[in-house]
Design a protein around this motif. Structure first.
Motif, PDB file in Angstrom:
ATOM      1  N   PRO A 141     -20.995   9.608   9.700  1.00 25.00           N
ATOM      2  CA  PRO A 141     -21.173  11.069   9.587  1.00 25.00           C
ATOM      3  C   PRO A 141     -20.496  11.653   8.364  1.00 25.00           C
ATOM      4  O   PRO A 141     -21.002  12.607   7.760  1.00 25.00           O
ATOM      5  N   VAL A 142     -19.357  11.088   7.967  1.00 24.60           N
ATOM      6  CA  VAL A 142     -18.654  11.584   6.782  1.00 24.60           C
ATOM      7  C   VAL A 142     -19.480  11.307   5.532  1.00 24.60           C
ATOM      8  O   VAL A 142     -19.643  12.172   4.655  1.00 24.60           O
ATOM      9  N   TRP A 143     -20.006  10.088   5.422  1.00 23.83           N
ATOM     10  CA  TRP A 143     -20.813   9.739   4.252  1.00 23.83           C
ATOM     11  C   TRP A 143     -22.087  10.584   4.193  1.00 23.83           C
ATOM     12  O   TRP A 143     -22.486  11.074   3.133  1.00 23.83           O
ATOM     13  N   THR A 144     -22.746  10.784   5.340  1.00 23.13           N
ATOM     14  CA  THR A 144     -23.976  11.582   5.378  1.00 23.13           C
ATOM     15  C   THR A 144     -23.723  13.032   4.967  1.00 23.13           C
ATOM     16  O   THR A 144     -24.460  13.612   4.158  1.00 23.13           O
ATOM     17  N   ALA A 145     -22.667  13.641   5.513  1.00 25.41           N
ATOM     18  CA  ALA A 145     -22.352  15.034   5.172  1.00 25.41           C
ATOM     19  C   ALA A 145     -21.950  15.165   3.711  1.00 25.41           C
ATOM     20  O   ALA A 145     -22.298  16.151   3.040  1.00 25.41           O
ATOM     21  N   ASP A 146     -21.208  14.179   3.201  1.00 30.36           N
ATOM     22  CA  ASP A 146     -20.802  14.226   1.795  1.00 30.36           C
ATOM     23  C   ASP A 146     -22.013  14.168   0.881  1.00 30.36           C
ATOM     24  O   ASP A 146     -22.103  14.888  -0.117  1.00 30.36           O
ATOM     25  N   LEU A 147     -22.970  13.309   1.213  1.00 33.60           N
ATOM     26  CA  LEU A 147     -24.193  13.209   0.409  1.00 33.60           C
ATOM     27  C   LEU A 147     -24.982  14.524   0.450  1.00 33.60           C
ATOM     28  O   LEU A 147     -25.465  15.015  -0.583  1.00 33.60           O
ATOM     29  N   LEU A 148     -25.104  15.103   1.654  1.00 33.55           N
ATOM     30  CA  LEU A 148     -25.838  16.362   1.781  1.00 33.55           C
ATOM     31  C   LEU A 148     -25.141  17.484   1.019  1.00 33.55           C
ATOM     32  O   LEU A 148     -25.803  18.293   0.349  1.00 33.55           O
ATOM     33  N   ARG A 149     -23.820  17.524   1.085  1.00 28.86           N
ATOM     34  CA  ARG A 149     -23.093  18.590   0.390  1.00 28.86           C
ATOM     35  C   ARG A 149     -23.245  18.445  -1.128  1.00 28.86           C
ATOM     36  O   ARG A 149     -23.352  19.454  -1.842  1.00 28.86           O
ATOM     37  N   ARG A 150     -23.252  17.217  -1.607  1.00 26.79           N
ATOM     38  CA  ARG A 150     -23.450  17.022  -3.048  1.00 26.79           C
ATOM     39  C   ARG A 150     -24.818  17.545  -3.484  1.00 26.79           C
ATOM     40  O   ARG A 150     -24.940  18.185  -4.533  1.00 26.79           O
ATOM     41  N   HIS A 151     -25.824  17.269  -2.665  1.00 31.21           N
ATOM     42  CA  HIS A 151     -27.161  17.779  -2.989  1.00 31.21           C
ATOM     43  C   HIS A 151     -27.189  19.306  -2.953  1.00 31.21           C
ATOM     44  O   HIS A 151     -27.808  19.952  -3.818  1.00 31.21           O
ATOM     45  N   GLN A 152     -26.533  19.902  -1.970  1.00 29.26           N
ATOM     46  CA  GLN A 152     -26.491  21.365  -1.888  1.00 29.26           C
ATOM     47  C   GLN A 152     -25.762  21.966  -3.083  1.00 29.26           C
ATOM     48  O   GLN A 152     -26.203  22.964  -3.653  1.00 29.26           O
ATOM     49  N   ASP A 153     -24.629  21.360  -3.446  1.00 32.31           N
ATOM     50  CA  ASP A 153     -23.888  21.862  -4.600  1.00 32.31           C
ATOM     51  C   ASP A 153     -24.712  21.743  -5.884  1.00 32.31           C
ATOM     52  O   ASP A 153     -24.697  22.638  -6.737  1.00 32.31           O
ATOM     53  N   ARG A 154     -25.438  20.625  -6.003  1.00 35.93           N
ATOM     54  CA  ARG A 154     -26.264  20.449  -7.196  1.00 35.93           C
ATOM     55  C   ARG A 154     -27.395  21.478  -7.227  1.00 35.93           C
ATOM     56  O   ARG A 154     -27.721  22.043  -8.282  1.00 35.93           O
ATOM     57  N   GLU A 156     -27.315  24.442  -5.813  1.00 35.42           N
ATOM     58  CA  GLU A 156     -26.723  25.737  -6.117  1.00 35.42           C
ATOM     59  C   GLU A 156     -26.416  25.866  -7.605  1.00 35.42           C
ATOM     60  O   GLU A 156     -26.628  26.929  -8.210  1.00 35.42           O
ATOM     61  N   THR A 157     -25.953  24.775  -8.202  1.00 38.32           N
ATOM     62  CA  THR A 157     -25.686  24.795  -9.639  1.00 38.32           C
ATOM     63  C   THR A 157     -26.966  25.033 -10.437  1.00 38.32           C
ATOM     64  O   THR A 157     -26.996  25.821 -11.393  1.00 38.32           O
ATOM     65  N   ALA A 162     -30.565  28.548 -13.446  1.00 40.58           N
ATOM     66  CA  ALA A 162     -31.860  29.207 -13.617  1.00 40.58           C
ATOM     67  C   ALA A 162     -31.701  30.723 -13.703  1.00 40.58           C
ATOM     68  O   ALA A 162     -32.356  31.385 -14.515  1.00 40.58           O
ATOM     69  N   GLU A 163     -30.826  31.275 -12.859  1.00 40.83           N
ATOM     70  CA  GLU A 163     -30.578  32.720 -12.930  1.00 40.83           C
ATOM     71  C   GLU A 163     -29.965  33.102 -14.272  1.00 40.83           C
ATOM     72  O   GLU A 163     -30.312  34.136 -14.848  1.00 40.83           O
ATOM     73  N   GLN A 164     -29.042  32.279 -14.761  1.00 42.32           N
ATOM     74  CA  GLN A 164     -28.433  32.559 -16.055  1.00 42.32           C
ATOM     75  C   GLN A 164     -29.469  32.485 -17.172  1.00 42.32           C
ATOM     76  O   GLN A 164     -29.481  33.326 -18.085  1.00 42.32           O
TER      77      GLN A 164
END
Length: 402
Positions: A141-154, A156-157, A162-164
């Motif tokens: 679960p830690v590895w799965t959540a970490d992977l998902l959070r990295r994708h979300q952060d990317r 968002e970046t 794009a907004e900039q």
């Protein structure tokens, strides 16, 4: 119906609790010698922690580990184990960024310790089984959540980038528009405004010469000079208003002629039609033209764009009559209706008049565009030996195709 995050957490806790109670009721836990209520205590505690899986991630992950250990000794229930893995998942996904690293280290250390102890006191197959179980509970679960959070952060970046980029493009567009407005203002000032100023100055000088020579005021030449000067001065004032409007969008500065402190301009209104007809009457006297005006209905409160368009249409129609109409009477009618304003200008028609003049027809195009922008109708042409102009301008702007 979309559930709020708090309701989603409550649903997860309730589903885990009910599922665990169902398993306990059927004795589906690994230590049947322990009373059922004892096995239910870790289940209940884990369900309570699930209510705070998003808001208290550090506390839920820490206390959840203790509850999980109690579950192992009190008779592990599958629902309790699943809820604990969900707490680890939520701690990495919603908690501070360092949670992934901390839980990876603690989970890996726990797996190594438990599998090592099993290897020492039992045998290799049991040690491998414990290692696999610990990996599924502590690391997956830690590895799965970490992977998902990295994708979300990317994501968002990329969204912020794009907004900039869109903001920079909008700023570039506005800068280009501002530069073009400034260029147009310079061109209008250097070419048209200067020529109008020269016309007004020469007309004033000619009037002064005529007065020194005691030429009568009713002399056609003196009257023509007065009309030339008055129209050139008025055109110069309106040109300066236009230049001020363009420059107001180009750079801050002092208020231009006709500009108010709030940035608005004193645009021509239909109430000034009498003065407009008076100037046309003076200009068309030598051409044998007479002007009549009539209005019907109540004007009421008219939108500023309608008044400006109506004024310009009347102004252009009267100017065309002075330049092209045959001797006779020019009639202006303004009909204020509940839904629209109807403008009609009727003048004597002279076949072929003005066709050879440079820019002939541009005024009709401009009048049609003004009416179209308001969603109205415009028509002009010869009819029964007269030139008729008719414009219908709605009080409320209607959408136009394209």
């Amino acid at each position: 119906m979309t559930l709020t995050p708090r309701r989603q957490d409550a649903v997860i806790a309730l589903a885990g609790l009910l599922g665990g109670l169902l398993l306990i009721a059927y004795g589906a836990y690994d230590s049947s010698s322990i009373p059922r209520w004892v096995a239910a205590l870790p289940l209940l505690a884990m369900a309570v922690l699930e209510l705070f899986r998003r808001t208290r991630t550090i506390w839920t992950a820490s206390l959840g580990g203790l509850v999980f250990a109690a579950c192992i000794f009190a008779g592990s229930v599958l629902a309790t184990v699943v809820m604990y893995t969900d707490l680890l998942y939520a701690a990495v996904l919603y908690g501070p960024p360092r949670m992934a690293k901390v839980l990876h280290l603690t989970g890996g250390a726990t797996t190594l310790v438990l599998s090592g102890l099993t290897l020492v006191y039992r045998d290799a197959p049991d040690a491998l089984l414990v290692a696999g179980f610990c990996g599924l509970v502590f690391l997956t679960p830690v590895w799965t959540a970490d992977l998902l959070r990295r994708h979300q952060d990317r994501a968002e970046t990329e969204r912020l980038r794009a907004e900039q980029t869109a903001l920079l493009a909008e700023l570039d567009r506005r800068a280009a528009v501002t530069a073009e407005r400034a260029r147009m203002a310079r061109e209008l000032h250097d070419v048209i405004a200067n020529h109008l100023s020269a016309v007004a100055i020469h007309a004033t000088g000619a009037q002064s010469v005529a007065r020194r020579r005691q030429v009568p005021e009713d002399d056609p030449v003196v009257a023509a000079l007065a009309v030339i000067r008055e129209n050139s001065v008025q055109g110069l004032a309106e040109m300066r208003r236009m230049i001020g409007l363009l420059r107001r969008g180009a750079a801050p500065g002092p208020l231009s002629d006709g500009e108010h402190a709030d940035g608005s301009y004193a645009a021509p209104r239909l109430s000034a039609l009498d003065a407009l007809i008076g100037r046309a009457r003076d200009a068309g006297r030598d051409a044998g033209l007479a002007f009549e005006a009539a209005q019907s209905g109540e004007p009421g409160e008219l939108p500023a764009p309608l008044e400006l368009a109506a004024y310009r249409i009347v102004q252009e129609s009267l100017t065309n009559a002075v330049k092209h109409a045959a001797p006779g009477t020019v009639r202006l009618t303004v009909d204020y209706r509940p839904a629209d304003v109807v403008i009609a200008v009727d003048s004597p028609y002279r076949e072929g008049a003005g066709r050879a003049l440079q820019g002939a027809g541009a005024g009709l195009v401009g009048m049609g565009e003004r009416a179209q922008l308001l969603g109205g109708d415009f028509d002009a042409g010869p009819q029964d030996g007269r030139w008729r102009v008719r414009a219908v301008l709605p009080r409320e702007t209607r959408g136009t195709d394209g």
